[in-house]
Design an enzyme around this catalytic site. Structure first.
Site, PDB file in Angstrom:
ATOM      1  N   ASP A   1       0.874  -1.164   0.000  1.00 50.53           N
ATOM      2  CA  ASP A   1       0.000   0.000   0.000  1.00 50.53           C
ATOM      3  C   ASP A   1       0.917   1.222   0.000  1.00 50.53           C
ATOM      4  OD1 ASP A   1      -2.364   1.628   0.458  1.00 50.53           O
ATOM      5  OD2 ASP A   1      -1.676   1.798   2.531  1.00 50.53           O
TER       6      ASP A   1
ATOM      7  N   ASP B   1      -0.065   5.132   0.952  1.00 56.87           N
ATOM      8  CA  ASP B   1      -0.282   6.063   2.062  1.00 56.87           C
ATOM      9  C   ASP B   1      -0.407   5.323   3.388  1.00 56.87           C
ATOM     10  OD1 ASP B   1      -0.403   8.458   0.443  1.00 56.87           O
ATOM     11  OD2 ASP B   1      -2.279   7.658  -0.338  1.00 56.87           O
TER      12      ASP B   1
END
Length: 215
Positions: free
Chosen positions: A11, A13
């Site tokens: 991922d 953020d």
């Protein structure tokens, strides 16, 4: 503990970078512009595609314009200190071959590229909100990343900070590693939980990668 895999899926953020201040600032301003600050306060924001959030809050005929507006606000906020690297990101990614990892983000490609470019990360493979029909916690984003890397999903490891992303990784049949950068450990259901990527090291062996927890 050691985890062996053929590909690592990150991922963005809250995992590779932090943009929480920017996200909060931009979305709060956006909600005020549209007069929905009260409704916005009840919405789960982190780890979800913007289109899902906007569609939950506004009538369908307003969604396209409102979606473009929040994307513009967030992209324009990047040069204003809107993003910074999280601990261990550069070191871990720098130890990996380009074809052994991918970024899998709920952000649009324009926004993801702006944030990653700002901190000098150039992934060879990236799956964004523009590439999928169903966002996290649906497994589609992670399954697409595995397919693009040519790796069996069962041989992939997902690195996530949000419950929705971890649920997507589990649903894809992948090993999950949670980072406590945005949520507390008890909120994260994963095979391994660590503070951030600085707690991990990677050793490339043949066509695989061995992930270890630093002692």
């Amino acid at each position: 503990m050691k985890i062996r895999a053929q590909a690592l899926l990150f991922d963005n953020d809250g995992t590779l970078v932090s943009s929480l201040d920017s996200v909060d600032r931009c979305w709060a301003g956006w909600a005020e512009e549209y007069g929905i600050t009260e409704e916005f306060g009840r919405v789960e924001l982190h780890g979800r595609p913007a289109v899902e959030i906007v569609a939950e809050l506004l009538p369908a005929d307003v969604v396209p314009q409102a979606l473009a507006r929040i994307e513009t606000l967030e992209v324009e906020d990047v040069p204003n200190g809107g993003v910074h690297l999280l601990p261990g990101t550069k070191e871990l990614l720098g130890s990996l071959p380009a074809d052994r990892w991918a970024v899998v983000t709920s952000a649009t490609r324009r926004l993801a590229e702006a944030r990653l470019d700002a901190v000098g990360i150039l992934p060879k493979t990236m799956v964004t909100a523009d590439d999928i029909r169903r966002g996290k916690p649906d497994p589609e984003p992670y399954l697409l990343a595995a397919r693009e890397l040519g790796v069996d999903p069962a041989r992939c490891v997902v690195f996530e900070d949000a419950p929705a992303g971890l649920a997507a990784g589990r649903a894809a049949g992948m090993t999950t590693v949670a980072l406590t950068t945005t949520h507390q450990a008890h909120e994260l259901d994963a095979d391994l939980v660590v503070p951030d990527l600085s707690a991990l090291s990677a050793l490339v062996r043949g066509g695989g990668v061995e992930i270890s927890v630093r002692v």
